[in-house]
Design a protein around this motif. Structure first.
Motif, short mmCIF file in Angstrom:
data_model
loop_
_atom_site.label_atom_id
_atom_site.label_comp_id
_atom_site.label_asym_id
_atom_site.label_seq_id
_atom_site.Cartn_x
_atom_site.Cartn_y
_atom_site.Cartn_z
N ALA A 80 83.01 -27.75 -58.81
CA ALA A 80 82.92 -29.20 -58.92
C ALA A 80 81.90 -29.75 -57.93
N ALA A 81 81.88 -29.18 -56.73
CA ALA A 81 80.92 -29.62 -55.72
C ALA A 81 79.49 -29.34 -56.17
N ARG A 82 79.27 -28.17 -56.74
CA ARG A 82 77.92 -27.83 -57.21
C ARG A 82 77.47 -28.80 -58.30
N ALA A 83 78.38 -29.18 -59.17
CA ALA A 83 78.03 -30.10 -60.26
C ALA A 83 77.62 -31.46 -59.71
N VAL A 84 78.36 -31.96 -58.73
CA VAL A 84 78.05 -33.25 -58.13
C VAL A 84 76.72 -33.20 -57.38
N LEU A 85 76.55 -32.16 -56.57
CA LEU A 85 75.36 -32.06 -55.74
C LEU A 85 74.10 -31.75 -56.55
N ARG A 86 74.28 -31.08 -57.69
CA ARG A 86 73.14 -30.81 -58.57
C ARG A 86 72.51 -32.11 -59.05
N LEU A 87 73.34 -33.06 -59.43
CA LEU A 87 72.84 -34.36 -59.88
C LEU A 87 72.20 -35.13 -58.73
N ILE A 88 72.85 -35.13 -57.58
CA ILE A 88 72.31 -35.85 -56.43
C ILE A 88 70.95 -35.29 -56.03
N ASP A 89 70.83 -33.96 -55.98
CA ASP A 89 69.56 -33.35 -55.62
C ASP A 89 68.47 -33.66 -56.65
N ALA A 90 68.83 -33.68 -57.92
CA ALA A 90 67.86 -34.00 -58.97
C ALA A 90 67.34 -35.42 -58.81
N LEU A 91 68.23 -36.35 -58.50
CA LEU A 91 67.82 -37.73 -58.27
C LEU A 91 66.96 -37.84 -57.02
N ASP A 92 67.37 -37.16 -55.96
CA ASP A 92 66.60 -37.17 -54.71
C ASP A 92 65.17 -36.68 -54.93
N ASP A 93 64.99 -35.72 -55.81
CA ASP A 93 63.68 -35.12 -56.04
C ASP A 93 62.74 -36.03 -56.83
N HIS A 94 63.27 -37.06 -57.46
CA HIS A 94 62.41 -37.96 -58.24
C HIS A 94 61.54 -38.77 -57.29
N ASP A 95 60.25 -38.85 -57.60
CA ASP A 95 59.30 -39.51 -56.70
C ASP A 95 59.63 -40.97 -56.43
N ASP A 96 60.18 -41.68 -57.41
CA ASP A 96 60.45 -43.10 -57.24
C ASP A 96 61.76 -43.39 -56.54
N VAL A 97 62.66 -42.43 -56.51
CA VAL A 97 63.98 -42.64 -55.89
C VAL A 97 63.85 -42.56 -54.37
N GLN A 98 64.30 -43.61 -53.71
CA GLN A 98 64.23 -43.67 -52.25
C GLN A 98 65.50 -43.17 -51.58
N ASP A 99 66.64 -43.58 -52.10
CA ASP A 99 67.92 -43.19 -51.52
C ASP A 99 68.98 -43.04 -52.60
N VAL A 100 69.88 -42.08 -52.41
CA VAL A 100 71.03 -41.89 -53.28
C VAL A 100 72.27 -41.92 -52.41
N TYR A 101 73.20 -42.80 -52.74
CA TYR A 101 74.44 -42.91 -51.99
C TYR A 101 75.60 -42.48 -52.88
N ALA A 102 76.53 -41.72 -52.31
CA ALA A 102 77.64 -41.19 -53.10
C ALA A 102 78.94 -41.33 -52.31
N ASN A 103 80.05 -41.41 -53.03
CA ASN A 103 81.34 -41.56 -52.34
C ASN A 103 82.21 -40.30 -52.44
N PHE A 104 81.55 -39.13 -52.51
CA PHE A 104 82.35 -37.90 -52.54
C PHE A 104 82.87 -37.54 -51.16
N ASP A 105 83.95 -36.81 -51.14
CA ASP A 105 84.49 -36.21 -49.92
C ASP A 105 84.72 -34.74 -50.22
N ILE A 106 83.79 -33.91 -49.76
CA ILE A 106 83.85 -32.47 -50.01
C ILE A 106 84.17 -31.77 -48.69
N PRO A 107 85.19 -30.92 -48.65
CA PRO A 107 85.52 -30.20 -47.42
C PRO A 107 84.32 -29.44 -46.87
N ASP A 108 84.26 -29.33 -45.55
CA ASP A 108 83.11 -28.70 -44.90
C ASP A 108 82.87 -27.28 -45.39
N ASP A 109 83.92 -26.51 -45.59
CA ASP A 109 83.72 -25.11 -45.97
C ASP A 109 83.08 -25.01 -47.36
#
Length: 249
Positions: free
Chosen positions: A213-242
């Motif tokens: 589930a974490a990989r699925a969430v972070l995959r989308l966030i990273d894809a958005l981050d990589d877009h040249d026009d996107v400046q910031d992506v904010y998310a409300n996930f809480d994923i355990p450190d491990d």
């Protein structure tokens, strides 16, 4: 530190940020340019520009590059006209995302952002659908070795609202308008900090309890981050450190 900021910190420590240095520079320069266009090129009279200027300097953007961006923003040099646009949506598992972008072609950027959501298991939402789940704050991150009492004394006098223990760091929050004052107060007191920026913090979080589930969430966030026009992506996930550490490998 729940949400996107912790993920960004982990990627930075693992060296991923260095690979994106050029992309980061481009985004910071664009932010400086837009701030100058909207509020003028005087740092003292334009607090947004002052914040963007400092953010660029904190990330080692050369001074002459920043100055040229300011001149493009004020019209002294020719440049592209950018406009601010935001997108709201959901990542897999119902994690809320708020995306800020600067674009010279709103239709193109909107289409591409929508495609990124769809391809990565997310969905765009109507304006206002998730914005209420975030609030704008000034955030200063400090090394955990900083003395708590000394930090509290300096922070309270400069408008500090909350000090949170994030394990190996402190997270100090304030009103965005007090961020510059907070930086100056810490510097004058001799307290060093890792970063200081205006950001969006979630008012509530969504737990993500499995690696998949974490990989699925972070995959989308990273894809958005990589877009040249996107400046910031904010998310409300809480994923355990491990789990965060595991998916960062």
């Amino acid at each position: 530190m729940s949400g996107h900021s912790k993920w960004a910190t982990i990627k930075h420590r693992k060296g991923a940020a260095d690979k994106r240095r050029g992309k980061l520079f481009a985004k910071l320069i664009r932010q400086v340019e837009v701030a100058a266009r909207e509020g003028g090129g005087d740092l003292d009279a334009n607090p947004t520009l002052r914040t963007m200027f400092q953010k660029a300097r904190d990330n080692s953007v050369p001074l002459d590059t920043i100055e040229r961006a300011i001149k493009r923003g004020t019209g002294e040099l020719e440049g592209v006209s950018y406009q601010s646009v935001s997108y709201e949506g959901y990542a897999p598992g119902g994690v809320a995302l708020y995306v800020e972008a600067l674009t010279d072609n709103r239709n193109r950027t909107s289409s591409e952002v929508r495609t990124l959501f769809t391809r990565n298991g997310g969905s765009l939402a109507e304006p206002g659908a998730v914005a209420w789940q975030f609030e704008r704050k000034g955030v200063v991150v400090l090394d955990r070795s900083v003395d708590e009492d000394e930090l509290m004394m300096a922070a309270l006098d400069a408008g500090g609202e909350d000090l949170a223990d994030e394990g190996d760091t402190w997270r100090l929050t304030c009103d965005p308008s007090d961020l510059s004052t907070m930086r100056d107060a810490l510097t004058d007191t001799g307290i060093s900090f890792v970063s200081a920026s205006s950001t969006m913090l979630p008012t509530s979080v969504v737990g993500v309890e499995s690696t998949d589930a974490a990989r699925a969430v972070l995959r989308l966030i990273d894809a958005l981050d990589d877009h040249d026009d996107v400046q910031d992506v904010y998310a409300n996930f809480d994923i355990p450190d491990d789990i965060l550490q595991a998916v960062a490998i």
